[in-house]
Design an enzyme around this catalytic site. Sequence first.
Site, PDB file in Angstrom:
ATOM      1  N   SER A 146      70.956  92.303   5.115  1.00 58.35           N
ATOM      2  CA  SER A 146      71.440  91.369   5.006  1.00 58.35           C
ATOM      3  C   SER A 146      71.738  91.020   3.300  1.00 58.35           C
ATOM      4  O   SER A 146      70.332  90.526   3.273  1.00 58.35           O
ATOM      5  CB  SER A 146      71.885  90.168   5.052  1.00 58.35           C
ATOM      6  OG  SER A 146      72.194  89.597   4.255  1.00 58.35           O
ATOM      7  N   ASP A 201      77.592  89.505   2.848  1.00 56.84           N
ATOM      8  CA  ASP A 201      78.104  88.453   3.103  1.00 56.84           C
ATOM      9  C   ASP A 201      78.964  88.466   2.138  1.00 56.84           C
ATOM     10  O   ASP A 201      78.681  87.602   1.382  1.00 56.84           O
ATOM     11  CB  ASP A 201      76.804  87.585   3.413  1.00 56.84           C
ATOM     12  CG  ASP A 201      76.550  88.309   4.850  1.00 56.84           C
ATOM     13  OD1 ASP A 201      77.211  87.890   5.349  1.00 56.84           O
ATOM     14  OD2 ASP A 201      75.295  88.305   4.821  1.00 56.84           O
ATOM     15  N   HIS A 252      81.263  91.833   5.495  1.00 59.21           N
ATOM     16  CA  HIS A 252      81.539  90.433   6.378  1.00 59.21           C
ATOM     17  C   HIS A 252      82.120  89.377   6.290  1.00 59.21           C
ATOM     18  O   HIS A 252      81.825  88.504   4.787  1.00 59.21           O
ATOM     19  CB  HIS A 252      79.569  89.652   7.401  1.00 59.21           C
ATOM     20  CG  HIS A 252      80.145  88.915   7.868  1.00 59.21           C
ATOM     21  ND1 HIS A 252      78.496  87.824   8.597  1.00 59.21           N
ATOM     22  CD2 HIS A 252      80.949  88.450   8.490  1.00 59.21           C
ATOM     23  CE1 HIS A 252      79.737  86.488   9.726  1.00 59.21           C
ATOM     24  NE2 HIS A 252      80.231  87.415   9.476  1.00 59.21           N
ATOM     25  N   MET A 295      83.382  86.097   5.542  1.00 55.92           N
ATOM     26  CA  MET A 295      83.256  85.043   5.908  1.00 55.92           C
ATOM     27  C   MET A 295      84.747  84.086   4.736  1.00 55.92           C
ATOM     28  O   MET A 295      83.725  82.968   3.822  1.00 55.92           O
ATOM     29  CB  MET A 295      82.192  84.171   5.439  1.00 55.92           C
ATOM     30  CG  MET A 295      81.626  84.602   7.277  1.00 55.92           C
ATOM     31  SD  MET A 295      79.468  84.351   6.868  1.00 55.92           S
ATOM     32  CE  MET A 295      78.980  85.709   5.840  1.00 55.92           C
ATOM     33  N   MET A 332      78.184  85.497  15.891  1.00 56.72           N
ATOM     34  CA  MET A 332      76.692  84.951  15.140  1.00 56.72           C
ATOM     35  C   MET A 332      75.688  83.813  15.630  1.00 56.72           C
ATOM     36  O   MET A 332      76.753  82.979  16.806  1.00 56.72           O
ATOM     37  CB  MET A 332      77.772  83.457  13.783  1.00 56.72           C
ATOM     38  CG  MET A 332      79.025  84.429  13.112  1.00 56.72           C
ATOM     39  SD  MET A 332      78.036  85.043  11.646  1.00 56.72           S
ATOM     40  CE  MET A 332      76.801  84.225  10.924  1.00 56.72           C
ATOM     41  N   GLY A 344      77.287  80.942   6.454  1.00 55.74           N
ATOM     42  CA  GLY A 344      78.025  80.267   5.466  1.00 55.74           C
ATOM     43  C   GLY A 344      75.918  80.623   4.458  1.00 55.74           C
ATOM     44  O   GLY A 344      75.662  80.611   3.323  1.00 55.74           O
ATOM     45  N   ASP A 392      74.229  88.224  14.032  1.00 53.01           N
ATOM     46  CA  ASP A 392      73.671  87.660  13.021  1.00 53.01           C
ATOM     47  C   ASP A 392      72.934  86.429  12.682  1.00 53.01           C
ATOM     48  O   ASP A 392      74.189  85.219  13.231  1.00 53.01           O
ATOM     49  CB  ASP A 392      75.550  87.927  11.914  1.00 53.01           C
ATOM     50  CG  ASP A 392      74.879  88.012  10.484  1.00 53.01           C
ATOM     51  OD1 ASP A 392      73.420  87.577   9.994  1.00 53.01           O
ATOM     52  OD2 ASP A 392      75.996  87.897   9.413  1.00 53.01           O
ATOM     53  N   SER A 446      66.924  86.830   5.413  1.00 55.45           N
ATOM     54  CA  SER A 446      65.607  86.486   4.941  1.00 55.45           C
ATOM     55  C   SER A 446      64.147  87.160   5.368  1.00 55.45           C
ATOM     56  O   SER A 446      63.383  87.100   4.680  1.00 55.45           O
ATOM     57  CB  SER A 446      65.977  84.852   5.112  1.00 55.45           C
ATOM     58  OG  SER A 446      66.072  84.482   6.193  1.00 55.45           O
TER      59      SER A 446
HETATM   60  C1  DX5 Z   1      75.190  84.070   7.606  1.00 53.04           C
HETATM   61  C2  DX5 Z   1      75.665  85.377   7.353  1.00 53.04           C
HETATM   62  C3  DX5 Z   1      74.239  85.916   7.741  1.00 53.04           C
HETATM   63  C4  DX5 Z   1      72.582  86.253   6.918  1.00 53.04           C
HETATM   64  C5  DX5 Z   1      71.723  86.280   7.570  1.00 53.04           C
HETATM   65  O1  DX5 Z   1      75.687  83.265   7.355  1.00 53.04           O
HETATM   66  O2  DX5 Z   1      76.178  86.006   7.899  1.00 53.04           O
HETATM   67  O3  DX5 Z   1      74.129  87.501   7.491  1.00 53.04           O
HETATM   68  O4  DX5 Z   1      72.764  86.788   5.642  1.00 53.04           O
HETATM   69  O5  DX5 Z   1      70.388  85.397   7.111  1.00 53.04           O
HETATM   70  P1  DX5 Z   1      69.456  85.634   8.262  1.00 53.04           P
HETATM   71  O6  DX5 Z   1      68.585  86.602   8.604  1.00 53.04           O
HETATM   72  O7  DX5 Z   1      68.414  84.433   6.505  1.00 53.04           O
HETATM   73  O8  DX5 Z   1      69.344  84.597   8.645  1.00 53.04           O
HETATM   74 ZN    ZN Z   2      76.687  88.179   8.363  1.00 53.56          ZN
END
Ligand code: DX5
Ligand code: ZN
Length: 216
Positions: A9, A36, A67, A69, A138, A143, A176, A199
């Site tokens: 991501s 994202d 993705h 959101m 998820m 977020g 995710d 991350s």
């Molecule tokens: C969160 C996103 C994820 C995010 C994951 O809402 O949809 O894709 O980037 O990040 P990590 O791997 O740091 O949890």
């Molecule tokens: Zn995502």
Amino acid sequence: MKKIIIAPSILSANFATLEYDVKMIENSEAEWVHIDIMDGHFVPNITIGPLVVKSLRNVTKLLFDVHLMIANPEKYWLEFYKAGADLITFHTEVLTDKKKLIDDIKSSGAKVGVSLKPKTSISDIEYLIPYVDLVLVMTVEPGFGGQSFINDMVYKIKDLRKIIDENNHSCFIEVDGGINSQTASICINAGADVLVSGSYIFSAESPRLALKSLLI
Ligand code: DX5
Ligand code: ZN
């Protein structure tokens, strides 16, 4: 052994040097880029729009796993498709006529996915599974990157795997949120096909090694 797809991501990448980070992904085991899109309505954060996706499209052939959101996926998905999205995943919580959006996205030629927030049950979307290419589970509240994996979601991955296998559906299970080397193996054992990780990869000293460790 089943092939696992890694979708880094870029939410946790350096936005000043996105091309560099995408090239790192190209030179790794990953085949997808997870992008994202947040609108400040569906989630309390704002990220990027189609313009950035379009600029990235010029620098890589990797599959763009977008993705959404956002509160109005039916209004914006086409812009992301035109910008270069290969797979468009939207949240089922925001729409009544989910099947129509699935059909619209598919008729463009893009692949389509549906995403479930942690509190959304599989039973809410089970009837859609035959029509989608992917279901995104998820494992954090959508977020923000850098949150901790919600262990309770493992049952959801297992239940979904069972439904897909028993009915011979061909859709992927993507997970995710909070994916690191430990949670990756938990998700793989539960039946995941695609692992998104932000991350853990991008804050590592060696993102390539971190990425590789998700597969071990
Ligand atoms: C969160 C996103 C994820 C995010 C994951 O809402 O949809 O894709 O980037 O990040 P990590 O791997 O740091 O949890
Ligand atoms: Zn995502």
